[in-house]
Motif scaffolding. Structure first.
Motif, PDB file in Angstrom:
ATOM      1  N   ALA A  40       0.795  -1.181   0.103  1.00 50.97           N
ATOM      2  CA  ALA A  40       0.018   0.088  -0.096  1.00 50.97           C
ATOM      3  C   ALA A  40       0.851   1.310  -0.126  1.00 50.97           C
ATOM      4  N   PHE A  41       1.905   1.118   0.802  1.00 52.02           N
ATOM      5  CA  PHE A  41       2.680   2.439   0.976  1.00 52.02           C
ATOM      6  C   PHE A  41       3.297   2.772  -0.629  1.00 52.02           C
ATOM      7  N   ILE A  42       3.956   1.531  -1.239  1.00 54.15           N
ATOM      8  CA  ILE A  42       4.618   1.704  -2.595  1.00 54.15           C
ATOM      9  C   ILE A  42       3.608   2.225  -3.733  1.00 54.15           C
ATOM     10  N   GLY A  43       2.539   1.571  -3.602  1.00 53.38           N
ATOM     11  CA  GLY A  43       1.419   2.010  -4.286  1.00 53.38           C
ATOM     12  C   GLY A  43       0.986   3.335  -4.215  1.00 53.38           C
ATOM     13  N   GLU A  44       0.734   3.909  -2.945  1.00 55.28           N
ATOM     14  CA  GLU A  44       0.376   5.462  -2.734  1.00 55.28           C
ATOM     15  C   GLU A  44       1.726   5.979  -3.236  1.00 55.28           C
ATOM     16  N   LEU A  45       2.977   5.844  -3.111  1.00 55.94           N
ATOM     17  CA  LEU A  45       3.998   6.528  -3.468  1.00 55.94           C
ATOM     18  C   LEU A  45       3.897   6.653  -5.035  1.00 55.94           C
ATOM     19  N   ILE A  46       3.477   5.461  -5.815  1.00 57.06           N
ATOM     20  CA  ILE A  46       3.419   5.658  -7.092  1.00 57.06           C
ATOM     21  C   ILE A  46       2.470   6.411  -7.740  1.00 57.06           C
ATOM     22  N   TYR A  47       1.259   6.695  -6.981  1.00 59.02           N
ATOM     23  CA  TYR A  47       0.271   7.548  -7.124  1.00 59.02           C
ATOM     24  C   TYR A  47       0.575   9.169  -6.889  1.00 59.02           C
ATOM     25  N   ASP A  48       1.357   9.559  -5.822  1.00 55.49           N
ATOM     26  CA  ASP A  48       1.756  10.718  -5.726  1.00 55.49           C
ATOM     27  C   ASP A  48       3.022  10.462  -4.645  1.00 55.49           C
ATOM     28  N   GLN A  49       4.156  10.897  -5.595  1.00 57.34           N
ATOM     29  CA  GLN A  49       5.504  10.686  -5.233  1.00 57.34           C
ATOM     30  C   GLN A  49       5.614  11.727  -3.849  1.00 57.34           C
ATOM     31  N   SER A  50       5.093  12.998  -3.911  1.00 52.50           N
ATOM     32  CA  SER A  50       5.394  14.121  -3.168  1.00 52.50           C
ATOM     33  C   SER A  50       4.772  13.991  -1.892  1.00 52.50           C
ATOM     34  N   ASN A  51       3.838  12.864  -1.498  1.00 48.66           N
ATOM     35  CA  ASN A  51       3.185  12.895  -0.171  1.00 48.66           C
ATOM     36  C   ASN A  51       3.311  11.655   0.483  1.00 48.66           C
ATOM     37  N   SER A  52       4.537  11.514   0.824  1.00 51.48           N
ATOM     38  CA  SER A  52       4.884  10.356   1.799  1.00 51.48           C
ATOM     39  C   SER A  52       3.908   9.954   3.078  1.00 51.48           C
ATOM     40  N   LYS A  53       3.409  11.307   3.645  1.00 52.00           N
ATOM     41  CA  LYS A  53       2.764  11.057   4.716  1.00 52.00           C
ATOM     42  C   LYS A  53       1.295  10.547   4.379  1.00 52.00           C
ATOM     43  N   ARG A  54       0.699  10.789   3.322  1.00 52.06           N
ATOM     44  CA  ARG A  54      -0.585  10.135   2.925  1.00 52.06           C
ATOM     45  C   ARG A  54      -0.340   8.748   2.574  1.00 52.06           C
ATOM     46  N   ALA A  55       0.888   8.420   2.150  1.00 53.66           N
ATOM     47  CA  ALA A  55       1.041   6.961   1.609  1.00 53.66           C
ATOM     48  C   ALA A  55       1.291   6.342   3.050  1.00 53.66           C
ATOM     49  N   LEU A  56       1.969   6.620   4.102  1.00 52.32           N
ATOM     50  CA  LEU A  56       2.078   6.149   5.271  1.00 52.32           C
ATOM     51  C   LEU A  56       0.691   5.947   5.946  1.00 52.32           C
ATOM     52  N   LYS A  57      -0.042   6.868   5.947  1.00 53.42           N
ATOM     53  CA  LYS A  57      -1.546   6.629   6.430  1.00 53.42           C
ATOM     54  C   LYS A  57      -2.278   5.750   5.683  1.00 53.42           C
ATOM     55  N   ALA A  58      -2.358   5.645   4.464  1.00 53.85           N
ATOM     56  CA  ALA A  58      -3.010   4.662   3.582  1.00 53.85           C
ATOM     57  C   ALA A  58      -2.513   3.055   4.058  1.00 53.85           C
TER      58      ALA A  58
END
Length: 166
Positions: free
Chosen positions: A110-128
Motif C-alpha cells: 500500500a505504501f509503494i502504491g501510494e508513492l507511485i500515485y503521488d510521490q510528493s506525499n509520503s505522509k498520505r502514503a504512510l496513512k493509507a
C-alpha cells in the motif's frame, strides 16, 4: 472408519484455524469443510440448520476477507494504487522469504502504491498503508474468531456423540 473421518474432519478444522491467521490458506472455508466431513459420519446427527447457517456466514467472511483490507486503505485516504498495492503486497508477502511477510507485505504494498500515485506525499502514503494494516488485522481477527466458533460446534457435536456411547 468413523474414527478416520473424525480425525480428518478435526484436521480440517484445525488447519482452518491456522489458515485464519496465514493468508495462504482459506481459514473459515477449511473449518467449514471439517464440519461437513464430520456430519457425514453416520453416528453424528446431521443438522442442516447448523451447516446452512455456518455456510452462509463462511461465504460472507470469505468475501469480507478481500474487501476489508482494501476498504481500510480507502478509508485512511488511499487511492486505487494503494488498494492494488495492498493486494499485490499480500501475495508477495506470502511467498517472500522474510518472517511475517504476509503481515508486512500489504503494508509495504500500500505504501509503494501510494508513492507511485503521488510521490510528493509520503505522509498520505504512510496513512493509507496504516489503514491497510489495520484492515488486515481486523479481517484476520474476524476469521480467527469464526474459526474458533466452528471448532466449538465441532467439539459440541463430538461431545454429544461420545455422551451417547459412554
Amino acid at each position: 472408519m468413523e474414527y478416520l473421518i473424525l480425525i480428518v474432519s478435526l484436521l480440517f478444522v484445525l488447519v482452518g484455524i491456522v489458515g485464519s491467521i496465514l493468508p495462504a490458506l482459506p481459514g473459515p472455508p477449511l473449518s467449514w469443510i471439517g464440519l461437513l466431513i464430520l456430519y457425514t459420519t453416520p453416528e453424528i446427527p446431521f443438522d442442516y440448520w447448523t451447516l446452512g447457517i455456518t455456510f452462509v456466514i463462511t461465504l460472507i467472511i470469505a468475501i469480507l476477507d478481500y474487501v476489508i483490507p482494501a476498504q481500510g486503505t480507502k478509508r485512511f485516504g488511499g487511492s486505487k494504487y494503494g488498494i492494488w498495492g495492498t493486494n499485490i503486497g499480500l501475495i508477495v508477502g506470502i511467498f517472500a522469504p522474510i518472517p511475517f511477510g504476509f503481515i508486512i507485505g500489504p503494508f509495504v504494498g500500500a505504501f509503494i502504491g501510494e508513492l507511485i500515485y503521488d510521490q510528493s506525499n509520503s505522509k498520505r502514503a504512510l496513512k493509507a498503508a496504516t489503514g491497510s494494516f489495520i484492515g488486515f488485522l481486523v479481517s484476520s481477527f474476524m476469521k480467527f474468531v469464526f474459526s474458533i466458533v466452528l471448532l466449538g460446534i465441532y467439539i459440541h457435536a463430538i461431545w454429544e456423540f461420545w455422551s451417547v456411547w459412554f
